[in-house]
Design a protein around this motif. Sequence first.
Motif, PDB file in Angstrom:
ATOM      1  N   UNK A  37      89.485 -30.359  87.732  1.00 22.06           N
ATOM      2  CA  UNK A  37      89.323 -30.775  89.118  1.00 22.06           C
ATOM      3  C   UNK A  37      89.627 -29.580  90.004  1.00 22.06           C
ATOM      4  N   UNK A  38      88.665 -29.215  90.850  1.00 23.47           N
ATOM      5  CA  UNK A  38      88.908 -28.190  91.860  1.00 23.47           C
ATOM      6  C   UNK A  38      89.531 -28.891  93.052  1.00 23.47           C
ATOM      7  N   UNK A  60      85.712 -24.372 102.661  1.00 21.63           N
ATOM      8  CA  UNK A  60      84.473 -24.235 101.874  1.00 21.63           C
ATOM      9  C   UNK A  60      84.363 -25.344 100.838  1.00 21.63           C
ATOM     10  N   UNK A  61      85.470 -25.630 100.165  1.00 21.29           N
ATOM     11  CA  UNK A  61      85.522 -26.755  99.241  1.00 21.29           C
ATOM     12  C   UNK A  61      86.626 -27.695  99.685  1.00 21.29           C
ATOM     13  N   UNK A  62      86.387 -29.003  99.535  1.00 25.22           N
ATOM     14  CA  UNK A  62      87.306 -30.012 100.043  1.00 25.22           C
ATOM     15  C   UNK A  62      88.305 -30.447  98.979  1.00 25.22           C
ATOM     16  N   UNK A  63      89.353 -31.120  99.435  1.00 22.44           N
ATOM     17  CA  UNK A  63      90.381 -31.654  98.543  1.00 22.44           C
ATOM     18  C   UNK A  63      90.046 -33.096  98.159  1.00 22.44           C
ATOM     19  N   UNK A  64      90.051 -33.413  96.864  1.00 21.75           N
ATOM     20  CA  UNK A  64      89.778 -34.798  96.465  1.00 21.75           C
ATOM     21  C   UNK A  64      90.991 -35.689  96.663  1.00 21.75           C
ATOM     22  N   UNK A  65      90.757 -36.963  96.873  1.00 19.32           N
ATOM     23  CA  UNK A  65      91.817 -37.964  96.920  1.00 19.32           C
ATOM     24  C   UNK A  65      91.929 -38.612  95.545  1.00 19.32           C
ATOM     25  N   UNK A  66      92.988 -39.363  95.335  1.00 22.69           N
ATOM     26  CA  UNK A  66      93.128 -40.084  94.066  1.00 22.69           C
ATOM     27  C   UNK A  66      91.967 -41.050  93.883  1.00 22.69           C
ATOM     28  N   UNK A  67      91.589 -41.738  94.966  1.00 22.21           N
ATOM     29  CA  UNK A  67      90.493 -42.718  94.866  1.00 22.21           C
ATOM     30  C   UNK A  67      89.181 -42.042  94.457  1.00 22.21           C
ATOM     31  N   UNK A  68      88.985 -40.793  94.867  1.00 20.74           N
ATOM     32  CA  UNK A  68      87.765 -40.070  94.494  1.00 20.74           C
ATOM     33  C   UNK A  68      87.856 -39.507  93.083  1.00 20.74           C
ATOM     34  N   UNK A  69      89.042 -39.102  92.656  1.00 24.06           N
ATOM     35  CA  UNK A  69      89.207 -38.516  91.327  1.00 24.06           C
ATOM     36  C   UNK A  69      89.256 -39.566  90.225  1.00 24.06           C
ATOM     37  N   UNK A  92      98.979 -27.609  95.109  1.00 22.30           N
ATOM     38  CA  UNK A  92     100.105 -28.319  95.709  1.00 22.30           C
ATOM     39  C   UNK A  92     100.056 -28.394  97.233  1.00 22.30           C
ATOM     40  N   UNK A  93      98.999 -27.843  97.841  1.00 24.73           N
ATOM     41  CA  UNK A  93      98.862 -28.048  99.293  1.00 24.73           C
ATOM     42  C   UNK A  93      98.105 -29.334  99.602  1.00 24.73           C
ATOM     43  N   UNK A  94      97.457 -29.936  98.601  1.00 23.33           N
ATOM     44  CA  UNK A  94      96.668 -31.137  98.901  1.00 23.33           C
ATOM     45  C   UNK A  94      97.549 -32.379  98.848  1.00 23.33           C
ATOM     46  N   UNK A  95      97.240 -33.317  99.696  1.00 23.19           N
ATOM     47  CA  UNK A  95      98.080 -34.501  99.899  1.00 23.19           C
ATOM     48  C   UNK A  95      98.273 -35.308  98.620  1.00 23.19           C
ATOM     49  N   UNK A  96      97.201 -35.530  97.869  1.00 23.70           N
ATOM     50  CA  UNK A  96      97.246 -36.480  96.755  1.00 23.70           C
ATOM     51  C   UNK A  96      97.528 -35.852  95.402  1.00 23.70           C
ATOM     52  N   UNK A  97      97.920 -34.592  95.321  1.00 22.49           N
ATOM     53  CA  UNK A  97      98.044 -33.955  94.017  1.00 22.49           C
ATOM     54  C   UNK A  97      99.073 -34.649  93.127  1.00 22.49           C
ATOM     55  N   UNK A  98     100.196 -35.083  93.681  1.00 23.51           N
ATOM     56  CA  UNK A  98     101.205 -35.752  92.853  1.00 23.51           C
ATOM     57  C   UNK A  98     100.672 -37.083  92.335  1.00 23.51           C
ATOM     58  N   UNK A  99      99.991 -37.833  93.194  1.00 25.28           N
ATOM     59  CA  UNK A  99      99.426 -39.122  92.769  1.00 25.28           C
ATOM     60  C   UNK A  99      98.355 -38.915  91.700  1.00 25.28           C
ATOM     61  N   UNK A 100      97.536 -37.886  91.874  1.00 19.98           N
ATOM     62  CA  UNK A 100      96.488 -37.603  90.887  1.00 19.98           C
ATOM     63  C   UNK A 100      97.099 -37.203  89.549  1.00 19.98           C
ATOM     64  N   UNK A 101      98.102 -36.321  89.600  1.00 18.81           N
ATOM     65  CA  UNK A 101      98.769 -35.901  88.369  1.00 18.81           C
ATOM     66  C   UNK A 101      99.478 -37.064  87.692  1.00 18.81           C
ATOM     67  N   UNK A 259      82.123 -33.438 101.521  1.00 18.39           N
ATOM     68  CA  UNK A 259      82.555 -34.819 101.385  1.00 18.39           C
ATOM     69  C   UNK A 259      82.079 -35.535 100.143  1.00 18.39           C
ATOM     70  N   UNK A 260      81.434 -34.826  99.217  1.00 14.51           N
ATOM     71  CA  UNK A 260      80.857 -35.465  98.037  1.00 14.51           C
ATOM     72  C   UNK A 260      81.391 -34.831  96.768  1.00 14.51           C
ATOM     73  N   UNK A 261      81.795 -35.661  95.804  1.00 15.06           N
ATOM     74  CA  UNK A 261      82.240 -35.186  94.502  1.00 15.06           C
ATOM     75  C   UNK A 261      81.015 -34.862  93.648  1.00 15.06           C
ATOM     76  N   UNK A 262      81.039 -33.671  93.053  1.00 13.69           N
ATOM     77  CA  UNK A 262      79.920 -33.224  92.222  1.00 13.69           C
ATOM     78  C   UNK A 262      80.450 -32.641  90.923  1.00 13.69           C
ATOM     79  N   UNK A 263      79.656 -32.773  89.865  1.00 18.02           N
ATOM     80  CA  UNK A 263      80.060 -32.255  88.560  1.00 18.02           C
ATOM     81  C   UNK A 263      79.317 -30.957  88.268  1.00 18.02           C
ATOM     82  N   UNK A 264      80.049 -29.970  87.800  1.00 17.45           N
ATOM     83  CA  UNK A 264      79.484 -28.662  87.471  1.00 17.45           C
ATOM     84  C   UNK A 264      79.948 -28.249  86.087  1.00 17.45           C
ATOM     85  N   UNK A 265      79.205 -27.318  85.498  1.00 16.91           N
ATOM     86  CA  UNK A 265      79.746 -26.626  84.340  1.00 16.91           C
ATOM     87  C   UNK A 265      80.959 -25.847  84.806  1.00 16.91           C
ATOM     88  N   UNK A 266      81.910 -25.610  83.914  1.00 19.85           N
ATOM     89  CA  UNK A 266      83.103 -24.852  84.290  1.00 19.85           C
ATOM     90  C   UNK A 266      82.713 -23.512  84.873  1.00 19.85           C
TER      91      UNK A 266
END
Length: 284
Positions: A37-38, A60-69, A92-101, A259-266
């Motif tokens: 997850x970026x 340039x790239x947005x932070x995902x929320x738990x609901x999106x991840x 660790x600057x994104x709001x939901x990182x602890x919830x996602x982890x 605003x959209x989650x997208x899947x990429x090759x690493x």
Amino acid sequence: MLLTGTSQSPKSQEWHFTPDGSPRGYIKPHELKELWFHTGTRCNLSCSFCLEGSSPASKRLDAPTLEEAKPFIDEALEMGVEQFSFTGGEPFVIKDIIRILDYASQHRPCLVLTNGTTPMIKRMDELAQLKNNPHPISLRVSLDHPNAEQHDAERGEDSFATALSGMKLLHESGFNLSVARHMEKNENTPLVEQAFRDLFELNGLPVNLKQVAFPDFLPPGALPVVPHVSKDCMTRYQTEDSRRQFMCAFSKMMVKQNGKMQVYASHWWMTIPSTTWAIIYNRA
């Protein structure tokens, strides 16, 4: 299914061929072992060498929320994923990182790439509460050089000391810890690795901490003069088994943009096996 496709830009067809017209080498994806997850390009630091161009103001790239991840975590679990990994920016600057982890480590081991400085340190109490989750959370701290002068010249004053403080907090809390460092061209690798071990010992850290070395990747948009990998190169010098070791064969990355989650090759820099780095870097 959300993870079966890979996003491509309108100009992606141009990358099917090298500049001399040869078919470009590619890797066939296999089973999904790792989902990245970026966490966006916002970071508390503004390093000039950052391959993402991250900074405190970057959007340039947005932070995902738990609901999106969560839907992608759930689908990856159905596909047999073995690990979830997180990079940025600074996660660790994104709001939901602890919830996602917290959610991800209920199901699989997690790896977080971090600069180990103030944003992580401020959330250590929250992070420590996840220590007893069913699966471990490992952290890889960026410590570019084994001395403050070089590290701080690129990352900012006191970032070296702050990162070491963060590493000690992680170690004392019982987290698995490793270090990402810069790899200089024509470096004396044994000497550099010993300098890091001496630094670890001096600071009460395990001397055998894993060191992961990376060359300079250059910032976004840079086009370094490096060999282009053709299909012939990939099949003549690589076997089916060795191609399976490239991260893009078993790994995907989730990126949120516009605003959209997208899947990429690493990321391409993540796909090269460590045994190949020296060959590429010395030829660049």
